[in-house]
Design a protein around this motif. Structure first.
Motif, PDB file in Angstrom:
ATOM      1  N   SER A  93      59.617  77.247  22.233  1.00 13.40           N
ATOM      2  CA  SER A  93      59.419  78.680  21.909  1.00 13.40           C
ATOM      3  C   SER A  93      58.798  79.335  23.358  1.00 13.40           C
ATOM      4  CB  SER A  93      58.722  79.247  20.881  1.00 13.40           C
ATOM      5  OG  SER A  93      57.238  78.500  20.949  1.00 13.40           O
ATOM      6  N   ALA A 148      54.191  81.462  17.780  1.00  9.82           N
ATOM      7  CA  ALA A 148      53.861  80.141  18.232  1.00  9.82           C
ATOM      8  C   ALA A 148      54.219  78.830  17.284  1.00  9.82           C
ATOM      9  CB  ALA A 148      52.209  80.017  18.531  1.00  9.82           C
ATOM     10  N   LYS A 177      52.792  79.159  28.129  1.00 12.63           N
ATOM     11  CA  LYS A 177      53.688  80.454  28.320  1.00 12.63           C
ATOM     12  C   LYS A 177      53.379  81.173  29.452  1.00 12.63           C
ATOM     13  CE  LYS A 177      56.244  82.291  25.626  1.00 12.63           C
ATOM     14  NZ  LYS A 177      57.701  82.703  25.535  1.00 12.63           N
ATOM     15  N   CYS A 223      46.999  73.870  18.711  1.00 14.47           N
ATOM     16  CA  CYS A 223      48.562  74.089  19.180  1.00 14.47           C
ATOM     17  C   CYS A 223      48.837  75.431  19.614  1.00 14.47           C
ATOM     18  CB  CYS A 223      49.435  73.934  18.085  1.00 14.47           C
ATOM     19  SG  CYS A 223      49.285  72.018  17.476  1.00 14.47           S
ATOM     20  N   VAL A 224      47.995  76.433  19.336  1.00 12.94           N
ATOM     21  CA  VAL A 224      48.229  77.790  19.590  1.00 12.94           C
ATOM     22  C   VAL A 224      47.813  77.721  21.154  1.00 12.94           C
ATOM     23  CG1 VAL A 224      47.696  80.188  19.319  1.00 12.94           C
ATOM     24  CG2 VAL A 224      48.191  78.704  17.179  1.00 12.94           C
ATOM     25  N   ILE A 242      58.461  73.320  24.835  1.00 14.45           N
ATOM     26  CA  ILE A 242      57.642  73.493  23.430  1.00 14.45           C
ATOM     27  C   ILE A 242      58.359  74.119  22.371  1.00 14.45           C
ATOM     28  CG2 ILE A 242      55.386  73.551  24.717  1.00 14.45           C
ATOM     29  CD1 ILE A 242      55.334  76.581  24.567  1.00 14.45           C
ATOM     30  N   TYR A 254      50.159  76.413  23.312  1.00 17.68           N
ATOM     31  CA  TYR A 254      51.495  77.616  23.417  1.00 17.68           C
ATOM     32  C   TYR A 254      50.920  78.737  24.391  1.00 17.68           C
ATOM     33  CZ  TYR A 254      54.147  81.426  21.964  1.00 17.68           C
ATOM     34  OH  TYR A 254      55.106  82.714  21.844  1.00 17.68           O
ATOM     35  N   TYR A 255      49.772  79.211  24.327  1.00 16.46           N
ATOM     36  CA  TYR A 255      49.437  80.308  25.212  1.00 16.46           C
ATOM     37  C   TYR A 255      49.400  79.810  26.809  1.00 16.46           C
ATOM     38  CZ  TYR A 255      45.965  83.417  27.645  1.00 16.46           C
ATOM     39  OH  TYR A 255      45.678  84.404  28.497  1.00 16.46           O
ATOM     40  N   SER A 283      59.235  78.263  28.911  1.00 16.26           N
ATOM     41  CA  SER A 283      58.714  77.392  28.010  1.00 16.26           C
ATOM     42  C   SER A 283      59.255  76.707  26.886  1.00 16.26           C
ATOM     43  CB  SER A 283      57.382  78.204  27.753  1.00 16.26           C
ATOM     44  OG  SER A 283      57.973  79.267  26.948  1.00 16.26           O
ATOM     45  N   ARG A 284      60.395  77.445  26.642  1.00 12.25           N
ATOM     46  CA  ARG A 284      61.157  76.816  25.399  1.00 12.25           C
ATOM     47  C   ARG A 284      61.639  75.839  25.756  1.00 12.25           C
ATOM     48  NH1 ARG A 284      65.432  81.738  25.269  1.00 12.25           N
ATOM     49  NH2 ARG A 284      63.607  83.050  25.906  1.00 12.25           N
ATOM     50  N   CYS A 331      56.274  75.943  18.231  1.00 10.07           N
ATOM     51  CA  CYS A 331      55.610  74.976  19.057  1.00 10.07           C
ATOM     52  C   CYS A 331      54.415  74.217  18.389  1.00 10.07           C
ATOM     53  CB  CYS A 331      54.899  75.877  20.272  1.00 10.07           C
ATOM     54  SG  CYS A 331      53.434  74.952  21.241  1.00 10.07           S
TER      55      CYS A 331
END
Length: 227
Positions: free
Chosen positions: A227, A163, A214, A206-207, A225, A210-211, A221-222, A166
């Motif tokens: 990644s 992550a 995704k 942020c994590v 964000i 990301y979750y 998602s890349r 991101c």
């Protein structure tokens, strides 16, 4: 920026692509291109055992030049972050030697770093120039800690590592929101502990983003964000 908006759309687009100034986190992209271009030279210096002397020369130069305001100068950013890049290469290439530090030596160095950092941050106004070598020392300590005690499969750290791109791209928006709350007087807490808490909360936010992204977009998602 008024001079820029008076130029043709083509020149405006070229400026933004070269500097990454059209979106905050994108300043990193033009700079990292320079690192990719220099990769053969860095590899050559490493093979010839010249990388450490070059790092020793580059560090004071970076401290003197400083980090550009708002990260708008690509070349200055490259000069400022070059010692960090070289330091990372040195750590990776000397991992076995670095791991010879005993646990007691590592504990002592870590305590000394925290004491020194606390005194420095409390005594003088924050400046990127002295922050750079301080963060390099911290990265050294983190590297050794991980190499000695976390040298294996750690799912949580692996997920955070995935992550990380991101986190880099979106953390500034959360920090900007916190700064707005500070400016409005809705947050009055300050100091070193407040900085630590903000860092943890922003990283966690942020994590989570990301979750969620995704989960919704999968491999696509890349494009949103990184990644």
């Amino acid at each position: 920026m008024d001079w820029l908006y008076s130029q043709s759309p083509i020149l405006q687009a070229a400026f933004f692509l070269v500097t990454g100034a059209h979106l905050g986190p994108l300043w990193f992209i033009p700079m990292v291109v320079l690192f990719y271009l220099c990769a053969p030279i860095i590899k050559y210096l490493l093979c010839k055992r010249w990388l450490l002397p070059v790092f020793i020369v580059c560090l004071p130069v970076a401290i003197y030049v400083g980090r550009p305001k708002l990260n708008t100068d690509v070349l200055q950013s490259f000069i400022f972050f070059l010692p960090a890049y070289l330091f990372g290469v040195l750590l990776a290439s000397h991992a076995s030697w670095i791991s010879r530090l005993t646990s007691m030596q590592l504990y002592v160095l870590t305590v000394l770093w925290f004491v020194g950092a606390y005194w420095l941050y409390q005594s003088i106004p924050y400046d990127y120039s002295y922050d750079l070598p301080l963060k390099l020392l911290l990265s050294f300590l983190v590297f050794v800690w991980c190499h000695k005690f976390l040298d294996g499969d750690v799912p949580v750290l692996a997920y955070i590592a995935n992550a990380s791109f991101c986190v880099f791209f979106i953390h500034g928006y959360f920090i900007a929101a916190i700064r707005m709350l500070y400016s409005s007087g809705k947050i009055t807490v300050s100091g070193l502990w407040a900085t630590f808490i903000v860092a943890v909360l922003v990283s966690l936010a942020c994590v989570i983003v990301y979750y969620l992204v995704k989960k919704v977009l999968g491999r696509n998602s890349r494009y949103f964000i990184g990644s």
